[in-house]
Design an enzyme around this catalytic site. Structure first.
Site, PDB file in Angstrom:
ATOM      1  CG  ASN A   9      -1.765   1.224   1.345  1.00 54.11           C
ATOM      2  OD1 ASN A   9      -1.872   1.991   0.382  1.00 54.11           O
ATOM      3  ND2 ASN A   9      -2.389   1.419   2.503  1.00 54.11           N
ATOM      4  CD1 TRP A  10       3.842   1.190  -2.795  1.00 54.13           C
ATOM      5  CD2 TRP A  10       3.736   2.304  -4.726  1.00 54.13           C
ATOM      6  NE1 TRP A  10       4.657   0.547  -3.689  1.00 54.13           N
ATOM      7  CE2 TRP A  10       4.613   1.208  -4.883  1.00 54.13           C
ATOM      8  CE3 TRP A  10       3.503   3.142  -5.821  1.00 54.13           C
ATOM      9  CZ2 TRP A  10       5.271   0.935  -6.089  1.00 54.13           C
ATOM     10  CZ3 TRP A  10       4.153   2.876  -7.019  1.00 54.13           C
ATOM     11  CH2 TRP A  10       5.027   1.782  -7.151  1.00 54.13           C
ATOM     12  CE  LYS A  11       0.016   3.502   4.683  1.00 55.93           C
ATOM     13  NZ  LYS A  11      -0.131   3.680   6.102  1.00 55.93           N
ATOM     14  CG  HIS A  95      -6.053   1.857   4.979  1.00 59.69           C
ATOM     15  ND1 HIS A  95      -5.639   2.813   5.882  1.00 59.69           N
ATOM     16  CD2 HIS A  95      -5.016   0.997   4.835  1.00 59.69           C
ATOM     17  CE1 HIS A  95      -4.401   2.530   6.261  1.00 59.69           C
ATOM     18  NE2 HIS A  95      -3.994   1.440   5.638  1.00 59.69           N
ATOM     19  CD  GLU A  97      -3.164   5.560   6.534  1.00 55.25           C
ATOM     20  OE1 GLU A  97      -3.172   5.643   5.292  1.00 55.25           O
ATOM     21  OE2 GLU A  97      -2.187   5.128   7.178  1.00 55.25           O
ATOM     22  CD  GLU A 164      -3.783  -2.659   7.326  1.00 53.69           C
ATOM     23  OE1 GLU A 164      -2.646  -2.892   6.912  1.00 53.69           O
ATOM     24  OE2 GLU A 164      -4.409  -1.629   7.049  1.00 53.69           O
ATOM     25  N   GLY A 170       1.942   2.249  10.860  1.00 57.09           N
ATOM     26  CA  GLY A 170       2.896   3.339  10.720  1.00 57.09           C
ATOM     27  C   GLY A 170       3.549   3.762  12.025  1.00 57.09           C
ATOM     28  CB  SER A 210       4.789  -1.596  12.166  1.00 53.21           C
ATOM     29  OG  SER A 210       4.255  -0.294  12.376  1.00 53.21           O
ATOM     30  N   GLY A 231       2.604  -1.066   4.413  1.00 55.39           N
ATOM     31  CA  GLY A 231       2.606   0.347   4.049  1.00 55.39           C
ATOM     32  C   GLY A 231       4.027   0.864   3.901  1.00 55.39           C
ATOM     33  N   GLY A 232       4.524   1.500   4.961  1.00 55.72           N
ATOM     34  CA  GLY A 232       5.815   2.193   4.908  1.00 55.72           C
ATOM     35  C   GLY A 232       6.951   1.357   4.331  1.00 55.72           C
TER      36      GLY A 232
END
Ligand code: PEP
Length: 250
Positions: A9-11, A95, A97, A164, A170, A210, A231-232
């Site tokens: 997930n590059w966001k 998600h 976010e 999640e 994150g 994470s 993600g990150g």
């Protein structure tokens, strides 16, 4: 040996030029590795480029969101049909976010899941508890509510769940593999009640929060965890390749 899925997930990261450099770097690092289905979920603006660039690879394309209506006066929105037209096979829905920052409700998510499934996209449906909910021992109640309301009235053939815990996204914090397994097993039981056990047994359940090359193995060795939503740590192709290769050659 179970087949795994790892989704990036590059966001809201990467231009088209950066996406091109990433794929050029990632491709050779994954050569010959078929234990894992890899899904890249870039921003909408990279979909057209990646749809072409991934055509002759094993990498799958996913989007990060959609709107439930097929077309019309919905400024700024993108439909399931448009994502299919871009070559997407998957779409992330629900998600945390988007739930938290864009105010998406379980009912919105239900409409999005219905629209994705109806168009032939495979939803990666995200569920998970916040820290106060976890501290209040509400994890099971929260994921059960999210699953029941998100899937209400739907009969999706293909579905991926991403568990999640919001407090792990994150932050560098993780659920312990045993806690993640416990919740993923509970999710599978809920899916069995929603439809039937053999369907539920075949639904991939990903852990997200994470994930890195250092901890991926401890999650995917759990019986009810079939991979990860990352993600990150997916933004760097060298690190992401080590996650996909389960850090075996790191
Ligand atoms: C995510 O955004 O889905 C996620 C899991 O992020 P991170 O890996 O950075 O925690």
């Amino acid at each position: 040996m179970k087949r795994l899925m790892i989704a990036a997930n590059w966001k809201m990261n990467k231009t088209v030029a950066e996406a091109a450099a990433y794929i050029k770097d990632l491709g050779p690092r994954l050569a010959g590795w078929d234990r894992v289905e890899v899904v890249i979920c870039p921003p909408f603006t990279c979909l057209a480029y990646l749809s072409d660039a991934l055509k002759h690879t094993e990498l799958q394309l996913g989007a990060q969101n959609l709107f439930w209506e097929p077309k019309g006066a919905f400024t700024g929105e993108i439909s399931a049909e448009m994502l299919l037209d871009m070559g997407c096979r998957y779409v992330i829905i629900g998600h945390s976010e988007r739930r938290q920052m864009m105010g998406e409700s379980d009912q919105d998510i239900n409409r999005k899941l219905g629209s994705a499934g109806g168009a032939g996209l495979i939803p990666i449906f995200c569920v998970g508890e916040t820290l106060p909910e976890r501290e209040d021992s509400q994890t099971r109640n929260v994921v059960q509510r999210q699953l029941e309301q998100g899937l209400a009235g739907l009969d999706l053939q293909e579905l991926v769940i991403a568990y999640e815990p919001v407090w792990a996204i994150g932050t560098g914090l993780n659920a312990s593999p045993a806690d993640a397994q416990d919740t993923c097993k509970y999710i599978r039981d809920c899916l069995g009640r929603h439809r039937d056990e053999s369907w539920a047994a075949a639904v991939p359940i990903l852990y997200g929060g994470s994930v890195t090359a250092l901890n991926i193995q401890s999650f995917v060795e759990q019986p009810d965890i079939n991979g990860a939503l990352v993600g990150g740590a997916s933004l760097d192709p060298e690190h992401f390749a080590r996650i996909v290769r389960l850090n075996m050659d790191a």
